[in-house]
Scaffold this motif. Structure first.
Motif, PDB file in Angstrom:
ATOM      1  N   MET A  84     -15.351  24.673  44.823  1.00 33.10           N
ATOM      2  CA  MET A  84     -14.221  25.576  45.028  1.00 33.10           C
ATOM      3  C   MET A  84     -12.917  24.986  44.492  1.00 33.10           C
ATOM      4  SD  MET A  84     -15.154  27.102  48.807  1.00 33.10           S
ATOM      5  CE  MET A  84     -13.481  27.590  49.080  1.00 33.10           C
ATOM      6  N   SER A  88     -11.049  26.381  41.197  1.00 34.46           N
ATOM      7  CA  SER A  88      -9.690  26.888  41.423  1.00 34.46           C
ATOM      8  C   SER A  88      -8.705  26.197  40.504  1.00 34.46           C
ATOM      9  CB  SER A  88      -9.274  26.675  42.884  1.00 34.46           C
ATOM     10  OG  SER A  88     -10.115  27.392  43.749  1.00 34.46           O
ATOM     11  N   TYR A  89      -8.827  24.889  40.389  1.00 31.59           N
ATOM     12  CA  TYR A  89      -7.896  24.171  39.523  1.00 31.59           C
ATOM     13  C   TYR A  89      -8.135  24.527  38.060  1.00 31.59           C
ATOM     14  CZ  TYR A  89      -4.448  20.916  37.962  1.00 31.59           C
ATOM     15  OH  TYR A  89      -3.324  20.393  37.391  1.00 31.59           O
TER      16      TYR A  89
END
Length: 125
Positions: A84, A88-89
């Motif tokens: 995650m 996300s990054y």
């Protein structure tokens, strides 16, 4: 000697070998021109990391059922959390955030595994 003490000794030796290999690799690479020798030198720290992995796997195999369950759940949390956060990054990088090295992934995974194990041990106290 207890299994946990043996693990700490083997793990410490393997991590020490890894740190030394990283230092030798980093210092030696600057003296080598691009090519196979420089590539092999860059991969030098992988050998002691294999020993670290074998040491950890051996220790997990020696744990009782509760400890194995705790570590399995901790690894599941670490896997999902790392996925995650890194995904996300990755999307944030497309929005202009700086690129991060892959070197950030393993420490993140290890930190989440440690946090998950801590939560598990607290839950089963």
């Amino acid at each position: 000697m207890t299994d946990s003490k043996r693990f700490v000794i083997h793990f410490s030796l393997a991590i020490t070998a890894y740190v030394i290999a990283v230092a030798v690799s980093s210092l030696t690479q600057v003296m080598l021109s691009e090519g196979i020798a420089r590539t092999l030198c860059a991969l030098l720290p992988i050998a002691p990391m294999i020993v670290v992995a074998i040491t950890v796997i051996r220790q997990i195999r020696q744990l009782d059922e509760l400890a194995r369950t705790i570590h399995l759940e901790a690894l599941a949390l670490a896997f999902v959390g790392t996925a995650m956060i890194t995904f996300s990054y990755g999307f944030l990088e497309t929005a202009g955030f700086p690129r991060l090295s892959m070197f950030f992934v393993w420490p993140l995974l290890a930190a989440l595994w440690g946090f998950g194990a801590w939560l598990g041990w607290r839950r089963y106290r």
